[in-house]
Design a protein around this motif. Structure first.
Motif, mmCIF file in Angstrom:
data_model
loop_
_atom_site.group_PDB
_atom_site.id
_atom_site.type_symbol
_atom_site.label_atom_id
_atom_site.label_comp_id
_atom_site.label_asym_id
_atom_site.label_seq_id
_atom_site.Cartn_x
_atom_site.Cartn_y
_atom_site.Cartn_z
ATOM 1 N N THR A 1 -8.083 11.213 6.712
ATOM 2 C CA THR A 1 -6.771 10.594 6.530
ATOM 3 C C THR A 1 -5.749 11.073 7.563
ATOM 4 O OG1 THR A 1 -6.225 12.296 4.889
ATOM 5 C CG2 THR A 1 -7.087 10.194 4.074
ATOM 6 N N THR B 1 0.952 4.135 -2.862
ATOM 7 C CA THR B 1 0.682 5.524 -2.474
ATOM 8 C C THR B 1 1.818 6.441 -2.897
ATOM 9 O OG1 THR B 1 -0.636 4.798 -0.571
ATOM 10 C CG2 THR B 1 0.214 7.050 -0.520
ATOM 11 N N CYS C 1 0.832 -1.207 0.000
ATOM 12 C CA CYS C 1 0.000 0.000 0.000
ATOM 13 C C CYS C 1 0.867 1.259 0.000
ATOM 14 C CB CYS C 1 -0.938 -0.005 1.206
ATOM 15 S SG CYS C 1 -2.112 -1.369 1.223
ATOM 16 N N CYS D 1 -2.810 12.472 -2.695
ATOM 17 C CA CYS D 1 -4.097 12.437 -3.385
ATOM 18 C C CYS D 1 -4.637 13.761 -3.932
ATOM 19 C CB CYS D 1 -5.158 11.836 -2.459
ATOM 20 S SG CYS D 1 -5.575 12.913 -1.042
ATOM 21 N N PHE E 1 -1.143 9.321 2.427
ATOM 22 C CA PHE E 1 -2.084 9.404 1.310
ATOM 23 C C PHE E 1 -2.605 10.832 1.156
ATOM 24 C CE2 PHE E 1 -6.428 9.092 -0.426
ATOM 25 C CZ PHE E 1 -6.152 8.452 -1.624
#
Length: 322
Positions: free
Chosen positions: A237, A20, A16, A280, A276
């Motif tokens: 987050t 990311t 992950c 993002c 993240f």
């Protein structure tokens, strides 16, 4: 056979975290290109803050997150080998995170001023003022990193005989854990950005009843929606890692080894969510703004792809008169 929780935690960082990191670097580069390519964004203070935030996000992912991924992938940390990198990485990563968080808050504050009903408050939404504010805050964050250069060093464990990069000043470690991590880049940005983005979003609802140019109105709506969606995602987050990290600092909860393993697993999950947030923004802008998507397609087709196009040779079919 049950998989140990420590292995699960490492796999989360490995897969992950790598995903990311990859999409984050690509997204922030594309975001920077688009925001710098269009004149509309270059003249907007909010877009300028988002541009600096994207550049800082690249530094954050590169110097703060990638070493954690390297440890999970090949069990190697350059900080434990190079004293220069040990100090530089901590100094640069905290500056990148600080500048990114500051610009995020400034973008929401700017949209509050830009959409405010009172003209005297609107004057604070100024591109020249934005340049000065970013320059001053960047210098402050760079100076804030000086203690990292001083107090971070190599320490060899007498038990494992392994050298690690760690802070050696107890007062500085207390500040870094409780004040900087949990408050300055944890709770404060969420509260400030959340509050101002809600106020700006409320102002946007009244734009239709105000006599302002249509281009300015569309830009304000676009940027306010972009930062508002970003705030909504960032709350989910950033909050988990800030909460868990605050809990971990309570020694009474980490005496038991089984509890430590469980907390470390939760920390790994929330850590990926935390980074993240820095990966993002570009994808959030694409999803939340149709205008941003059209602008991105225009940048790719007209600006980025143009240097690769072959020049067309025009043949003159007119015979000159002798």
């Amino acid at each position: 056979m049950a998989i140990p929780l420590t292995v699960i935690g490492q796999e989360i960082i490995r897969y992950c975290g790598t995903f990311t990191f990859a999409v984050g670097i690509i997204g922030n580069i594309l975001n920077t290109i688009e925001l710098l390519s269009l004149r509309t964004f270059r003249q907007s203070p909010c877009a300028f803050y988002l541009t600096i935030m994207s550049i800082s996000n690249i530094g954050c992912l590169g110097f703060s997150f990638s070493p954690l991924i390297m440890v999970a992938l090949i069990n190697f940390d350059l900080s434990d080998v190079s004293l220069f990198y040990c100090k530089f990485r901590r100094c640069f990563s905290q500056a990148s995170i600080g500048i990114s968080m500051t610009c995020w808050c400034l973008a929401t504050i700017d949209q509050y001023f830009a959409t405010c009903l009172y003209p005297r408050w609107q004057r604070f939404s100024n591109i020249k003022l934005a340049h000065y504010v970013v320059a001053i805050t960047s210098v402050i964050w760079i100076l804030h990193g000086i203690p990292y250069l001083i107090y971070y060093t190599h320490v060899r464990s007498s038990v494992t005989n392994k050298t690690t990069c760690t802070g050696v000043n107890s007062a500085f470690n207390f500040y870094r854990t409780y004040i900087f991590t949990n408050a300055i880049i944890g709770c404060v940005p969420i509260v400030v950005a959340g509050g101002f983005s809600l106020l700006a979003y409320r102002h946007i609802q009244l734009l239709a009843y105000r006599a302002i140019p249509l281009v300015r109105r569309d830009l304000d709506k676009q940027l306010t929606n972009m930062v508002f969606v970003q705030v909504l995602v960032f709350v989910f987050t950033l909050t988990p890692y800030t909460t868990i990290n605050t809990t971990v600092t309570n020694i009474n909860l980490t005496n038991d080894q089984s509890t430590q393993i469980k907390i470390q697993l939760v920390l790994n999950i929330t850590l990926v969510l935390y980074y993240f947030s820095f990966a993002c923004p570009f994808y959030l802008y694409l999803c939340s703004s149709e205008r941003f998507r059209r602008q991105f397609i225009y940048v790719l087709s007209k600006i980025v792809a143009k240097p690769w196009q072959r020049p067309r040779i025009i043949v003159n079919h007119i015979v000159p008169v002798s």
